[in-house]
Design a protein around this motif. Sequence first.
Motif, mmCIF file in Angstrom:
data_model
loop_
_atom_site.group_PDB
_atom_site.id
_atom_site.type_symbol
_atom_site.label_atom_id
_atom_site.label_comp_id
_atom_site.label_asym_id
_atom_site.label_seq_id
_atom_site.Cartn_x
_atom_site.Cartn_y
_atom_site.Cartn_z
ATOM 1 N N VAL A 1 0.893 -1.258 -0.161
ATOM 2 C CA VAL A 1 -0.033 -0.050 -0.177
ATOM 3 C C VAL A 1 0.888 1.286 -0.190
ATOM 4 N N THR A 2 0.524 2.391 -0.312
ATOM 5 C CA THR A 2 1.042 3.794 -0.416
ATOM 6 C C THR A 2 0.725 4.437 0.824
ATOM 7 N N ILE A 3 1.478 5.085 1.476
ATOM 8 C CA ILE A 3 1.361 5.888 2.869
ATOM 9 C C ILE A 3 0.645 7.325 2.572
ATOM 10 N N THR A 4 -0.407 7.570 2.856
ATOM 11 C CA THR A 4 -1.119 8.733 2.381
ATOM 12 C C THR A 4 -1.363 9.916 3.449
ATOM 13 N N GLU A 5 -1.185 9.376 4.744
ATOM 14 C CA GLU A 5 -1.419 10.497 5.961
ATOM 15 C C GLU A 5 -0.676 10.050 7.200
ATOM 16 N N VAL A 6 -0.020 10.726 7.663
ATOM 17 C CA VAL A 6 0.843 10.634 8.898
ATOM 18 C C VAL A 6 0.650 11.681 10.059
ATOM 19 N N GLU A 7 1.056 11.462 11.263
ATOM 20 C CA GLU A 7 1.190 12.615 12.103
ATOM 21 C C GLU A 7 2.540 12.261 12.792
ATOM 22 N N ALA A 8 2.886 13.508 13.420
ATOM 23 C CA ALA A 8 4.510 13.465 14.101
ATOM 24 C C ALA A 8 4.267 13.744 15.458
ATOM 25 N N TYR A 9 5.022 12.850 16.298
ATOM 26 C CA TYR A 9 4.867 12.984 17.832
ATOM 27 C C TYR A 9 6.536 13.104 18.298
ATOM 28 N N ARG A 10 6.760 14.419 18.833
ATOM 29 C CA ARG A 10 8.238 14.761 18.828
ATOM 30 C C ARG A 10 8.648 14.889 20.366
ATOM 31 N N GLY A 11 9.351 14.019 21.166
ATOM 32 C CA GLY A 11 9.818 14.116 22.264
ATOM 33 C C GLY A 11 8.999 14.077 23.685
ATOM 34 N N THR A 12 9.728 14.650 24.546
ATOM 35 C CA THR A 12 9.263 14.550 25.784
ATOM 36 C C THR A 12 8.440 15.853 26.078
ATOM 37 N N ASP A 13 8.865 16.830 25.270
ATOM 38 C CA ASP A 13 8.026 18.586 25.350
ATOM 39 C C ASP A 13 6.797 18.286 24.961
ATOM 40 N N ASP A 14 6.508 17.380 23.833
ATOM 41 C CA ASP A 14 5.156 17.435 23.319
ATOM 42 C C ASP A 14 4.282 16.873 24.044
ATOM 43 N N LEU A 15 3.323 17.534 24.663
ATOM 44 C CA LEU A 15 2.363 16.903 25.537
ATOM 45 C C LEU A 15 1.319 16.226 24.759
ATOM 46 N N GLY A 16 1.575 16.016 23.434
ATOM 47 C CA GLY A 16 0.450 14.862 22.732
ATOM 48 C C GLY A 16 1.276 13.776 22.498
ATOM 49 N N CYS A 17 2.425 13.866 22.824
ATOM 50 C CA CYS A 17 3.211 12.546 22.554
ATOM 51 C C CYS A 17 3.280 11.506 23.742
ATOM 52 N N HIS A 18 3.197 10.370 23.823
ATOM 53 C CA HIS A 18 3.181 9.392 24.954
ATOM 54 C C HIS A 18 4.438 9.676 25.600
ATOM 55 N N ALA A 19 5.481 10.249 25.066
ATOM 56 C CA ALA A 19 6.689 9.993 25.548
ATOM 57 C C ALA A 19 6.994 11.363 26.561
ATOM 58 N N SER A 20 5.696 12.246 26.403
ATOM 59 C CA SER A 20 5.956 13.346 27.535
ATOM 60 C C SER A 20 5.518 12.858 28.944
ATOM 61 N N LYS A 21 5.251 11.787 29.289
ATOM 62 C CA LYS A 21 5.039 11.065 30.591
ATOM 63 C C LYS A 21 6.232 10.331 30.985
ATOM 64 N N GLY A 22 7.243 10.485 30.195
ATOM 65 C CA GLY A 22 8.335 9.904 30.541
ATOM 66 C C GLY A 22 8.544 8.294 30.076
ATOM 67 N N LEU A 23 9.407 7.563 30.410
ATOM 68 C CA LEU A 23 9.657 6.423 30.103
ATOM 69 C C LEU A 23 8.753 5.358 30.810
ATOM 70 N N THR A 24 7.942 4.544 29.984
ATOM 71 C CA THR A 24 7.014 3.402 30.746
ATOM 72 C C THR A 24 7.400 2.334 29.870
ATOM 73 N N GLN A 25 6.602 1.204 30.490
ATOM 74 C CA GLN A 25 6.858 0.126 29.685
ATOM 75 C C GLN A 25 5.907 -0.005 28.222
ATOM 76 N N ARG A 26 5.009 0.781 28.345
ATOM 77 C CA ARG A 26 4.258 0.894 26.763
ATOM 78 C C ARG A 26 5.294 1.540 25.791
ATOM 79 N N ASN A 27 5.658 2.814 26.114
ATOM 80 C CA ASN A 27 6.400 3.648 25.266
ATOM 81 C C ASN A 27 8.086 3.529 25.070
ATOM 82 N N ARG A 28 8.479 2.591 25.721
ATOM 83 C CA ARG A 28 9.849 2.364 25.816
ATOM 84 C C ARG A 28 10.356 2.193 24.488
ATOM 85 N N VAL A 29 9.487 1.653 23.381
ATOM 86 C CA VAL A 29 10.495 1.435 22.182
ATOM 87 C C VAL A 29 10.685 2.781 21.360
#
Length: 169
Positions: free
Chosen positions: A36-64
């Motif tokens: 398939v061809t990728i047509t739509e994406v979103e960027a999540y950027r680092g611990t400062d980005d409050l929309g990014c899971h990483a904003s809560k620090g390292l967890t078991q879920r987001n460790r990758v």
Amino acid sequence: MRLDSHFYQRDVLDVAPALLGKTLVRMFEKGNEIRVTITEVEAYRGTDDLGCHASKGLTQRNRVMFSHGGMVYVYLIYGMYWMFNVVTSVENDPQAVLVRGVTGANGPGKLTRLLAIDKTFYGEDLSTSNRIWIEESGLKPSFVTKPRIGIDYAGHYWSKVPWRFIMNS
DNA sequence: GGGACGATTGAA
DNA sequence: TCAATCGTCCCA
């Protein structure tokens, strides 16, 4: 040609739009494959980005996300949909691209169902995996940007940053 | 241990 | 507009 790890080890704001038009390949046993061809994406950027899971620090879920670019980050949302993300940048710089749409499936929950992507893909390496990878297509599509979807909780600034990239068809 | 909630979707 | 459905995260 498959994208190598260097492609992913850049800032997510460079990688996200660069993924538009690329070919996502899902290889199954018996040699069956879905392309398939990728047509739509979103960027999540680092611990400062409050929309990014990483904003809560390292967890078991987001460790990758804290690993190097090219890894797959998959998680379950609303108890029933798997979200497919591509980790970008370098170690300890948690960034990821959420793939929201591909040809034949508009919506992040629908495309993982189409491609049979689930939790077993967590931590898969797109540069070496034999069941999922992304290839160069030669396409250089134009695109528009919009605010990211579904993160109103991230506050006035982060919920409106135009980090949603939509390919022009 | 318990409770609130989510990077969604499809039906009413 | 709203239910489905459950892993994760946070507080106690």
